[in-house]
Design an enzyme around this catalytic site. Structure first.
Site, short mmCIF file in Angstrom:
data_model
loop_
_atom_site.label_atom_id
_atom_site.label_comp_id
_atom_site.label_asym_id
_atom_site.label_seq_id
_atom_site.Cartn_x
_atom_site.Cartn_y
_atom_site.Cartn_z
N TYR A 83 0.85 -1.19 0.00
CA TYR A 83 0.00 0.00 0.00
C TYR A 83 0.88 1.24 0.00
CZ TYR A 83 -4.45 2.43 0.70
OH TYR A 83 -5.57 3.21 0.54
N GLY A 84 1.73 1.31 -1.04
CA GLY A 84 2.51 2.54 -1.26
C GLY A 84 1.68 3.47 -2.13
N GLY A 89 -3.54 4.54 -4.77
CA GLY A 89 -4.31 5.03 -5.92
C GLY A 89 -5.14 3.93 -6.56
N GLY A 91 -5.93 0.96 -5.38
CA GLY A 91 -6.85 0.32 -4.43
C GLY A 91 -8.11 1.13 -4.22
N LYS A 107 1.59 -6.13 9.16
CA LYS A 107 0.73 -5.73 10.28
C LYS A 107 1.38 -4.60 11.06
CE LYS A 107 -2.90 -6.98 12.87
NZ LYS A 107 -2.75 -7.37 14.26
N ALA A 146 11.86 -4.13 -4.41
CA ALA A 146 12.78 -4.92 -3.58
C ALA A 146 12.01 -5.93 -2.74
CB ALA A 146 13.60 -4.00 -2.69
N ALA A 147 10.85 -5.51 -2.20
CA ALA A 147 10.06 -6.42 -1.35
C ALA A 147 9.43 -7.54 -2.18
CB ALA A 147 8.98 -5.64 -0.61
N HIS A 169 4.94 -3.07 -12.88
CA HIS A 169 6.31 -2.81 -13.33
C HIS A 169 6.86 -4.14 -13.85
CE1 HIS A 169 9.76 -0.37 -13.68
NE2 HIS A 169 10.23 -0.39 -12.45
N GLU A 293 8.69 29.58 -12.93
CA GLU A 293 8.14 29.92 -14.24
C GLU A 293 7.98 28.65 -15.09
OE1 GLU A 293 9.97 33.23 -16.21
OE2 GLU A 293 9.08 32.71 -18.16
N1 LIG Z 1 5.04 5.01 -7.12
C1 LIG Z 1 4.44 5.04 -8.28
O1 LIG Z 1 3.69 5.97 -8.55
C2 LIG Z 1 4.64 3.97 -9.31
C3 LIG Z 1 5.06 2.69 -8.93
N2 LIG Z 1 5.04 1.68 -9.83
C4 LIG Z 1 5.37 0.32 -9.39
O2 LIG Z 1 4.36 -0.12 -8.49
C5 LIG Z 1 4.92 -0.99 -7.49
C6 LIG Z 1 4.64 -0.42 -6.10
O3 LIG Z 1 5.31 0.82 -6.00
P1 LIG Z 1 4.88 1.93 -4.91
O4 LIG Z 1 3.43 2.00 -4.79
O5 LIG Z 1 5.64 3.15 -5.26
O6 LIG Z 1 5.37 1.32 -3.55
P2 LIG Z 1 6.79 1.42 -2.80
O7 LIG Z 1 7.91 1.11 -3.72
O8 LIG Z 1 6.84 2.70 -2.06
O9 LIG Z 1 6.58 0.20 -1.81
C7 LIG Z 1 5.84 0.35 -0.69
C8 LIG Z 1 5.16 -0.91 -0.21
O10 LIG Z 1 6.07 -2.01 -0.08
C9 LIG Z 1 5.97 -2.49 1.26
N3 LIG Z 1 7.24 -3.08 1.68
C10 LIG Z 1 8.49 -2.56 1.56
N4 LIG Z 1 9.41 -3.42 2.05
C11 LIG Z 1 8.71 -4.50 2.48
C12 LIG Z 1 9.09 -5.76 3.04
N5 LIG Z 1 10.36 -6.05 3.25
N6 LIG Z 1 8.11 -6.64 3.35
C13 LIG Z 1 6.81 -6.36 3.11
N7 LIG Z 1 6.39 -5.19 2.56
C14 LIG Z 1 7.33 -4.29 2.25
C15 LIG Z 1 5.63 -1.28 2.09
O11 LIG Z 1 5.09 -1.67 3.33
P3 LIG Z 1 5.57 -1.00 4.71
O12 LIG Z 1 4.89 0.33 4.80
O13 LIG Z 1 5.08 -1.97 5.71
O14 LIG Z 1 7.07 -0.84 4.64
C16 LIG Z 1 4.63 -0.60 1.16
O15 LIG Z 1 3.34 -1.14 1.32
C17 LIG Z 1 6.40 -1.11 -7.85
O16 LIG Z 1 6.54 -2.20 -8.70
C18 LIG Z 1 6.68 0.20 -8.61
O17 LIG Z 1 7.80 0.13 -9.45
C19 LIG Z 1 4.59 1.85 -11.10
C20 LIG Z 1 4.17 3.09 -11.54
C21 LIG Z 1 4.30 4.26 -10.69
MG LIG Z 2 9.16 3.60 -12.01
#
Ligand SMILES: NC(=O)C1=CN([C@@H]2O[C@H](COP(=O)(O)OP(=O)(O)OC[C@H]3O[C@@H](n4cnc5c(N)ncnc54)[C@H](OP(=O)(O)O)[C@@H]3O)[C@@H](O)[C@H]2O)C=CC1
Ligand SMILES: [Mg+2]
Ligand SMILES: CC[C@](O)(C(C)=O)C(=O)O
Ligand SMILES: [Mg+2]
Length: 397
Positions: A83-84, A89, A91, A107, A146-147, A169, A293
């Site tokens: 849920y990054g 977005g 979800g 959790k 990476a995760a 991705h 600008e």
């Molecule tokens: N950001 C963007 O706008 C874009 C992203 N993408 C792709 O979408 C995918 C998601 O990217 P994005 O939304 O940016 O998320 P992030 O790269 O910021 O990843 C965040 C998520 O990964 C979890 N996470 C990180 N490390 C671990 C771990 N070791 N174990 C379990 N969960 C973990 C985090 O949980 P916790 O909070 O618990 O750490 C969080 O929910 C990627 O493949 C990215 O390349 C594609 C287009 C645009």
């Molecule tokens: Mg990218």
């Protein structure tokens, strides 16, 4: 109930591509000639468009009205893993579209708290990553790249026959030697990559527009993988969609974000700002003439109507200088872009990402470096300038 909120927030009557093309004022003769050329051939919801001489297939939201989407996915549970920015977005858009979506995150971690704040309910539609992966029929792998690699040994057992594995991705699958992510061969493996931040995936959906996304199929076991991918692309909030491959998506994406989209723009702004300061210009002048600008006046014109339009909207003096200096910048930058593309293709950028983003302290470590950007004089000046924008009452937001 959820479906109703979608129709209020984002009317499904999306403007078609051709309508968009006609709406944008294009004053030049070249543009008028392009507009006169046949634009689209439509067949079964897909269009072949002529992109500056290359024919490409695109899909539009208009071909996937909400009722059709809801019917198409009526037996599915979308398990949003992570849920990054994209999890948020995609979800929320899926949820507002009335689809059955659950979230899986660590959790009580940062994302768990964000998900709760966005209205996901523990035990109802918010679970651990493993629980969500078990319940879902479409596993949306939106963990950090990476995760995705680190968690693969836990997740692959949930990728069972009949399920679909979705990515935004090409990273994990394409760089499999480094990530170890090799999906079972009996499931569909698909990709929809929004070409913008997850934050704008959400805001553009709410505004009733929609981000552009690319789609690709890595494995088509059902025989319907591309159709499903396009439907998912629309369901997560895309306005229009173009086709790619996992390889092309990841190479162009890693390259673009390191280049013009993020790394390049910061480097270019900083170099211009620093030279102005070294020559005695004030921070406000240097910032205004470099960033404000650009972002508030000129780049939006490029975005709306193209570079030629922006040039024509500036003085003849500016036009002469920009026309003369653009090739200089191109020449200076081209070798850097060539080096960057090579570094993407040979996996150097992937290795660096995996090493850095798999640290336990990845959030704080990134925070330190982005805080250092915020602490640069240029962006401190920007903070003040943004506060001066009318309507902000002296405060940056
Ligand atoms: N950001 C963007 O706008 C874009 C992203 N993408 C792709 O979408 C995918 C998601 O990217 P994005 O939304 O940016 O998320 P992030 O790269 O910021 O990843 C965040 C998520 O990964 C979890 N996470 C990180 N490390 C671990 C771990 N070791 N174990 C379990 N969960 C973990 C985090 O949980 P916790 O909070 O618990 O750490 C969080 O929910 C990627 O493949 C990215 O390349 C594609 C287009 C645009
Ligand atoms: Mg990218
Ligand atoms: C430009 C950065 C990006 O590729 C994106 C928002 O599209 C990302 O990985 O976040
Ligand atoms: Mg991107």
């Amino acid at each position: 109930m959820r479906a109703a909120s979608r129709s209020a927030a984002a009317p499904s009557a999306a403007r078609s591509l051709s309508a968009l093309a006609q709406a944008a004022p294009r004053p030049s003769l070249k543009a008028q000639a392009q507009a006169a050329a046949p634009l689209a051939v439509q067949s079964r919801g897909m269009k072949t468009l002529d992109f500056a001489g290359s024919k490409e297939v695109v899909y539009e939201r208009a071909d996937w009205p909400l009722e059709k989407l809801q019917d198409y996915f009526k037996n599915d549970t979308f398990a949003l893993l992570g849920y990054g920015s994209q999890g948020h977005g995609q979800g929320l858009n899926l949820r507002d579209n009335g689809l059955n979506v659950i979230v899986g995150v660590r959790k009580d971690g940062h994302s768990w708290k964000e998900a709760v704040a966005d209205g996901w309910v523990p035990g109802k539609n918010l679970f651990t990553v493993e629980e969500a992966a078990e319940k879902g029929t479409i596993l949306m792998n939106l963990l950090s790249d990476a995760a995705q690699s680190e968690q693969w040994s836990n997740l692959k057992k949930y990728c069972t026959k009949g399920k679909t594995l979705y990515f935004s991705h090409g990273f994990s699958v394409v760089y499999k030697e480094q990530t170890g992510v090799i999906p079972p061969t009996d499931i569909d493996v698909i990709l929809c990559a929004p070409k913008g931040s997850g934050r704008t995936v959400r805001t553009q959906f709410l505004a009733g527009t929609g981000i552009n996304s690319s789609v690709a199929v890595h494995q088509d076991v059902s025989g319907k993988a591309m159709e499903k991918t396009v439907a998912m692309g629309i369901a997560v909030g895309s306005g229009y969609i173009y086709e790619t491959t996992f390889e092309k998506e990841v190479y162009s994406d890693l390259y673009g974000e390191r280049g013009c989209l993020m790394g390049g723009i910061q480097g270019m702004f900083k170099a211009q700002y620093d030279v102005l300061r070294e020559n005695g210009h004030s921070p406000s002048e240097a910032f205004n003439e470099t960033c404000e600008e650009a972002l508030m006046s000129l780049y939006p014109l490029v975005g709306e109507h193209g570079m030629d339009y922006m040039y024509k909207a500036c003085s003849t003096t500016a036009r002469r200088g920009a026309l003369d200096w653009a090739p200089e910048f191109e020449k200076a930058n081209k070798p850097v872009f060539e080096r960057l593309y090579k570094s993407v293709r040979d996996g150097t950028e992937t290795k660096r990402t995996l090493d850095f983003a798999s640290r336990k302290t990845y959030r704080e470590d990134y925070e330190k470096e982005t805080d250092a950007i915020a602490a640069q004089e240029m962006w401190r000046a920007g903070h003040v300038v943004r506060g001066l924008r009318p309507g902000r009452g002296g405060k940056d937001i």
